[in-house]
Design an enzyme around this catalytic site. Sequence first.
Site, PDB file in Angstrom:
ATOM      1  N   GLY A 354      70.031  64.281  72.473  1.00  0.00           N
ATOM      2  CA  GLY A 354      69.677  65.689  72.622  1.00  0.00           C
ATOM      3  C   GLY A 354      68.223  65.932  72.307  1.00  0.00           C
ATOM      4  O   GLY A 354      67.528  65.052  71.789  1.00  0.00           O
ATOM      5  N   PRO A 355      67.725  67.123  72.613  1.00  0.00           N
ATOM      6  CA  PRO A 355      66.315  67.441  72.353  1.00  0.00           C
ATOM      7  C   PRO A 355      66.014  67.450  70.859  1.00  0.00           C
ATOM      8  O   PRO A 355      66.929  67.465  70.033  1.00  0.00           O
ATOM      9  CB  PRO A 355      66.155  68.855  72.951  1.00  0.00           C
ATOM     10  CG  PRO A 355      67.372  69.075  73.786  1.00  0.00           C
ATOM     11  CD  PRO A 355      68.455  68.240  73.211  1.00  0.00           C
ATOM     12  N   PRO A 356      64.732  67.447  70.487  1.00  0.00           N
ATOM     13  CA  PRO A 356      64.376  67.509  69.057  1.00  0.00           C
ATOM     14  C   PRO A 356      64.869  68.796  68.416  1.00  0.00           C
ATOM     15  O   PRO A 356      64.889  69.851  69.041  1.00  0.00           O
ATOM     16  CB  PRO A 356      62.838  67.468  69.077  1.00  0.00           C
ATOM     17  CG  PRO A 356      62.477  66.910  70.414  1.00  0.00           C
ATOM     18  CD  PRO A 356      63.549  67.327  71.352  1.00  0.00           C
ATOM     19  N   GLY A 357      65.272  68.674  67.142  1.00  0.00           N
ATOM     20  CA  GLY A 357      65.604  69.856  66.359  1.00  0.00           C
ATOM     21  C   GLY A 357      67.015  70.369  66.500  1.00  0.00           C
ATOM     22  O   GLY A 357      67.330  71.457  66.006  1.00  0.00           O
ATOM     23  N   VAL A 358      67.916  69.605  67.179  1.00  0.00           N
ATOM     24  CA  VAL A 358      69.285  70.104  67.331  1.00  0.00           C
ATOM     25  C   VAL A 358      70.199  69.613  66.211  1.00  0.00           C
ATOM     26  O   VAL A 358      71.386  69.922  66.196  1.00  0.00           O
ATOM     27  CB  VAL A 358      69.880  69.716  68.707  1.00  0.00           C
ATOM     28  CG1 VAL A 358      69.139  70.393  69.828  1.00  0.00           C
ATOM     29  CG2 VAL A 358      69.889  68.207  68.896  1.00  0.00           C
ATOM     30  N   GLY A 359      69.667  68.830  65.261  1.00  0.00           N
ATOM     31  CA  GLY A 359      70.459  68.440  64.092  1.00  0.00           C
ATOM     32  C   GLY A 359      71.110  67.081  64.186  1.00  0.00           C
ATOM     33  O   GLY A 359      72.132  66.842  63.535  1.00  0.00           O
ATOM     34  N   LYS A 360      70.530  66.164  64.964  1.00  0.00           N
ATOM     35  CA  LYS A 360      71.149  64.841  65.127  1.00  0.00           C
ATOM     36  C   LYS A 360      71.112  64.046  63.814  1.00  0.00           C
ATOM     37  O   LYS A 360      72.118  63.503  63.369  1.00  0.00           O
ATOM     38  CB  LYS A 360      70.435  64.060  66.236  1.00  0.00           C
ATOM     39  CG  LYS A 360      70.468  64.743  67.592  1.00  0.00           C
ATOM     40  CD  LYS A 360      69.850  63.900  68.685  1.00  0.00           C
ATOM     41  CE  LYS A 360      68.361  63.708  68.491  1.00  0.00           C
ATOM     42  NZ  LYS A 360      67.572  64.932  68.633  1.00  0.00           N
ATOM     43  N   THR A 361      69.931  63.982  63.186  1.00  0.00           N
ATOM     44  CA  THR A 361      69.778  63.199  61.954  1.00  0.00           C
ATOM     45  C   THR A 361      70.581  63.806  60.816  1.00  0.00           C
ATOM     46  O   THR A 361      71.278  63.102  60.081  1.00  0.00           O
ATOM     47  CB  THR A 361      68.286  63.114  61.566  1.00  0.00           C
ATOM     48  OG1 THR A 361      67.563  62.537  62.661  1.00  0.00           O
ATOM     49  CG2 THR A 361      68.099  62.258  60.329  1.00  0.00           C
ATOM     50  N   SER A 677      68.758  70.296  91.637  1.00  0.00           N
ATOM     51  CA  SER A 677      69.686  71.426  91.641  1.00  0.00           C
ATOM     52  C   SER A 677      69.106  72.690  92.263  1.00  0.00           C
ATOM     53  O   SER A 677      69.735  73.731  92.244  1.00  0.00           O
ATOM     54  CB  SER A 677      70.159  71.720  90.212  1.00  0.00           C
ATOM     55  OG  SER A 677      69.073  72.023  89.380  1.00  0.00           O
ATOM     56  N   LYS A 720      72.203  76.563  81.803  1.00  0.00           N
ATOM     57  CA  LYS A 720      71.823  77.407  82.935  1.00  0.00           C
ATOM     58  C   LYS A 720      72.560  78.745  82.908  1.00  0.00           C
ATOM     59  O   LYS A 720      71.979  79.798  83.174  1.00  0.00           O
ATOM     60  CB  LYS A 720      72.122  76.665  84.246  1.00  0.00           C
ATOM     61  CG  LYS A 720      71.225  75.464  84.488  1.00  0.00           C
ATOM     62  CD  LYS A 720      71.624  74.726  85.757  1.00  0.00           C
ATOM     63  CE  LYS A 720      70.687  73.542  86.010  1.00  0.00           C
ATOM     64  NZ  LYS A 720      71.063  72.788  87.219  1.00  0.00           N
TER      65      LYS A 720
END
Length: 776
Positions: A354-361, A677, A720
Amino acid sequence: MNEQQRIIVPLLPLRGLLVFPTMVLHLDVGREKSVQALEKAMMNDHFIFLTTQKDTSIEDPTEDDFFEMGTLTQVKQMLKLPNGTFRVLVEGLKRGKIEKFLRTDEYFEVRIQTYENEEVKDFEEEALMRMILDLFEQYIKMSKKVSAETFASVQDIEEPGRLADIVASYLPLKLKDKQDLLEKVNVKDRMNAIITFLNNEKEVIQLERKIGQRVKQSMERTQKEYYLREQMKAIQKELGEKEGKSSEIEKLKEKIGKAGMPDHVFEAAMKELDRYEKLPGTSAESAVIRNYLDWLIALPWTTETKDDINIKRAERILNEDHYGLEKVKERVLEYLAVQQLTNSLKGPILCLVGPPGVGKTSLARSVARSLNRKFVRVSLGGVRDESEIRGHRRTYVGAMPGRIIQGMRKAGTINPVFLLDEIDKMSNDFRGDPSSAMLEVLDPEQNKNFSDHYIEETYDLSKVMFIATANDLSTIPGPLRDRMEIISIAGYTEIEKLHIAKNYLIKKQLKEHGLQKQQLQIRDDAILSIVRYFTREAGVRGLERQIAKICRKTAKIITSGEKKRVIVTNKNIEEFLGKKIFHYGQAEKEDQVGVATGLAYTAFGGDTLQIEVSLAPGKGKLVLTGKLGDVMKESAQAAFSYVRSSAEKFGIDPMFHEKYDIHIHVPEGAVPKDGPSAGVTITTALVSALTGKPVRREVGMTGEVTLRGRVLAIGGLKEKTLSAHRAGLTTIILPKDNERDLDDIPESVREELTFIPVTHVDEVLKNAIVGEKSEN
């Protein structure tokens, strides 16, 4: 007397090196000023003045950093090397003394006074020459550092000054002594100095031989002492004394016994300990073995934390730390449930994308807390050396284990939650491919016997729960991606960001800024404004930074005594954060001809995209603008071809391509746009422009189009849809194959939108263009 002459030449400074007249040698030149001086010399009869720096450590010397006396030389050959430096062959011509620096900017240029040797011999010079040759011959025989052929070539020289310079070039003199010789313009003074040096060198060589004899005798005595010490150790062992290295060996043996190593590792450790015991303490290999034993002892071989498997507790912890992310939480809870039933399960290998800052770590940290396991994190960003993963072989100086083994030592248990952060940012070069080394780490069938080059013995990673994170799945090699279970974290909706801000971010920032809850209140409408107009991201890092900014300004207001309580609303948000930074696509206020609203998916989440088509008299030229990528350009070409082939069906003049130039533009031309798309949106805008019928302003659409008019599935439907809802659209046309993704959209958003799944462009046009008969 010496003949003198004044000339102007470029200067090349030397570090730790001195050139005598008559010397011919190679130099490597790399400094910018030096290269410029060489190029100037090559343009000016190849003459260049060489002088030595007083301090070799100075990279960019000035006028005061050079010795005044140097050597005028001629460049015989100049060759550029692959590393960018130049290899130059120079021949020393005559002594020279700097009178004045004429330029010091791009290169050094000086006016020098040159000195010619007076080559008219008298009896005294003849005697000095014979003495030099005699002493030089003795030196060659004693030192054996100069070949006999060299003496033969020197023996025939008849000029006293030339002989003195050539002999000086072969002597092992310090730089200062060589400079003193160079500065002796008088030939007799120079020859006397060389005779002194040769006499001194003769005495030094004789002393070296005497010292060598003493060292040999000392070595024999040392071997005898070593034998006696070994006997002493045996005696001490029999007497039960624990002194010296024997005490250390016993302690290491005890630690190895307690480390819980597998049999094959234990045997290897004891074998190395035996070698360590036999080596003297001063040996370099002794330190290498000791470091290796310390690593074997420090690694967890059997130490294991007991999993606290309580599904409800784990669910509570995950919900406490993170809002949303339902799929990830569900996967972790499934793993716990299976482990509770079976009591054994190979550690899963999850990859959060996912993009940076979504809480993966932070999610991986929460998983460790819910399992009651140790947590260890290794960042793989920028790793391009295979030995970073597998470790260095012990034959290398400064060898160490790889990051996996280092992480296990840090964890201290054999079953930690091991986070491989930024696994997509590994690269490779001539030192190997670290992603290939990761294949063994992340394969449940292989990692039971993981091999590290430094440890050499196999290590069991099967009980480790690996969690990898990545921003871009496309940069992860296919075989590595195949070993991981991919869980996509696309980003948070506005509603989710609102909850995260209220329940987590504001509390955290209030605490960090020393504010009480009653001193600052940020209303919901203000949080939504921050999300919409002050951040553009999939995660919440930017949102947290803006909240921190509000907290700082609040702290200033409260400490200055202006107010005791601050309330931030949508109306006063700009007082704290300034003017709005971003804007989002909004629905058109009226139905427009040749303008269709598409839905886009970017790294910052979803957004709406206006696609405009205009016609002008011409010969069918198709113009595409708006900084479109290759894929989007191909979509436009496909849409254009489909409209041409179906023109009669839409009531369009079949020869329109011979009458009009068609311009397709996507506004915000500075922003790169790409992706398949946009196909149906471009087709709709084209048909609208060619028929003169407007497109419904409340309709947004997404889908890839084929030359036969089929509508194919796309990605990022959730993002979207959220952007369409935010922009005020009420109807969304989507590919039929994407109906399965509707469940991912929040129910509150789904209820306010009408979704029309389609399989063909004709269905799109019937629902999007005013005047067409809608099937809905």
